[in-house]
Design an enzyme around this catalytic site. Structure first.
Site, PDB file in Angstrom:
ATOM      1  N   HIS A   1      36.111  43.569  39.870  1.00 42.59           N
ATOM      2  CA  HIS A   1      35.371  44.522  40.694  1.00 42.59           C
ATOM      3  C   HIS A   1      34.926  43.863  41.995  1.00 42.59           C
ATOM      4  O   HIS A   1      34.409  42.739  41.976  1.00 42.59           O
ATOM      5  CB  HIS A   1      34.135  45.043  39.946  1.00 42.59           C
ATOM      6  CG  HIS A   1      34.468  45.800  38.689  1.00 42.59           C
ATOM      7  ND1 HIS A   1      34.855  45.171  37.531  1.00 42.59           N
ATOM      8  CD2 HIS A   1      34.480  47.124  38.429  1.00 42.59           C
ATOM      9  CE1 HIS A   1      35.092  46.084  36.592  1.00 42.59           C
ATOM     10  NE2 HIS A   1      34.879  47.275  37.111  1.00 42.59           N
TER      11      HIS A   1
ATOM     12  N   ASP B   1      38.126  47.157  41.416  1.00 37.65           N
ATOM     13  CA  ASP B   1      37.593  48.508  41.249  1.00 37.65           C
ATOM     14  C   ASP B   1      36.274  48.758  41.971  1.00 37.65           C
ATOM     15  O   ASP B   1      35.521  47.826  42.277  1.00 37.65           O
ATOM     16  CB  ASP B   1      37.360  48.795  39.766  1.00 37.65           C
ATOM     17  CG  ASP B   1      38.652  49.013  39.000  1.00 37.65           C
ATOM     18  OD1 ASP B   1      39.719  48.677  39.531  1.00 37.65           O
ATOM     19  OD2 ASP B   1      38.578  49.513  37.861  1.00 37.65           O
TER      20      ASP B   1
END
Length: 275
Positions: free
Chosen positions: A247, A94
């Protein structure tokens, strides 16, 4: 004589009073040189949009910890997807693309011949179209992660949600014309029925996760301890069919963790992109 004088004085007083009443109160005294009152006009509002601030790598995005409560059942908040529906495990990354860490991650994935899913933030996609192109060229799947990671996006009107997601898709497709964007992930996992519905109308399924190492959370620990914590959680909790959240934006320890995790996962699971 005196009586006549008193009567005349009284009549004169009544006449004076009547005159004053007819004319009203005397006008207030005004200074000969009054100071004028000057009102400074308010400046006209600027019509130019405020520039989007460039995110600081020293202050990575913070997810909404309220969304970290493990949902009950087989679906995430508002009916979002928690698993792949097969035995395959999906790695999702992400908040990027990140000019420092996304290229490193792409090299690791290519080395292990693993395809992943990248949930892109619109502002980052606009800043780094070359990285969006590299992600797509590597065979990875694309996911809409909102325009600027607004944790409260799902609570806005349907029109506002649609505008945000469409703007993000446009930024991704500006880099990769005709790109397929089949998934949406709400910032912080803050899905709402409105957000899921609008995403479906735009042809995107809403994805949550099954495994969250909370790699964005930096406790009072060393970088090495942080890296080891990410590795430990992913190894302990990943099962067939899981969607793993991580992430690539401003998370160097995550990249280092996946130097260990990718070969470990690849030996045990079929690693698949969300398609």
């Amino acid at each position: 004589m005196i009586s006549t004088l008193l009567i005349m004085t009284g009549l004169l007083g009544q006449a004076t009073a009547a005159t004053t009443t007819a004319q009203g109160d005397p006008a207030p005294i005004v200074s000969a040189s009054p100071t004028p009152s000057v009102t400074t006009p308010s400046p006209a509002p600027s019509l130019a949009p405020s520039p989007t601030p460039t995110p600081s790598k020293s202050s990575p995005r913070v997810e909404n910890t309220a969304a970290d409560t493990k949902p009950k059942g087989r679906t995430g908040p508002a009916g979002s997807i928690m698993t792949t529906g097969t035995k395959g495990v999906a790695l999702t990354f992400d908040d990027g693309p990140d000019p420092d860490y996304t290229p490193q991650l792409l090299k690791l994935l290519a080395k292990q011949r693993v395809k992943a899913t990248f949930c892109l933030v619109g502002t980052q996609a606009r800043r780094h179209p070359d990285l969006v192109e590299a992600i797509a060229a590597g065979g990875h799947s694309l996911c809409n992660h909102s325009w600027n990671h607004d944790l409260k996006l799902g609570k806005k009107s349907h029109a506002a949600i649609r505008a945000d997601l469409e703007r993000t898709n446009a930024a991704i497709r500006a880099a990769v014309p005709g790109a397929e964007i089949r998934y949406m992930r709400a910032p912080g996992g803050n899905f709402t029925p409105a957000m899921v519905k609008v995403s479906a109308q735009l042809g995107m399924r809403s994805i949550y996760w099954k495994v969250d190492p909370r790699d964005w959370e930096h406790k009072t620990e060393s970088r090495d301890a942080h890296r080891k914590r990410i590795i430990r959680i992913v190894q302990q909790r990943t099962r067939a069919g899981a969607i793993v959240l991580s992430h690539d934006y401003a998370q160097p320890d995550t990249i280092d963790a996946y130097r260990v995790l990718l070969p470990w996962l690849h030996k045990r699971f079929q690693l698949v992109p969300l398609t």
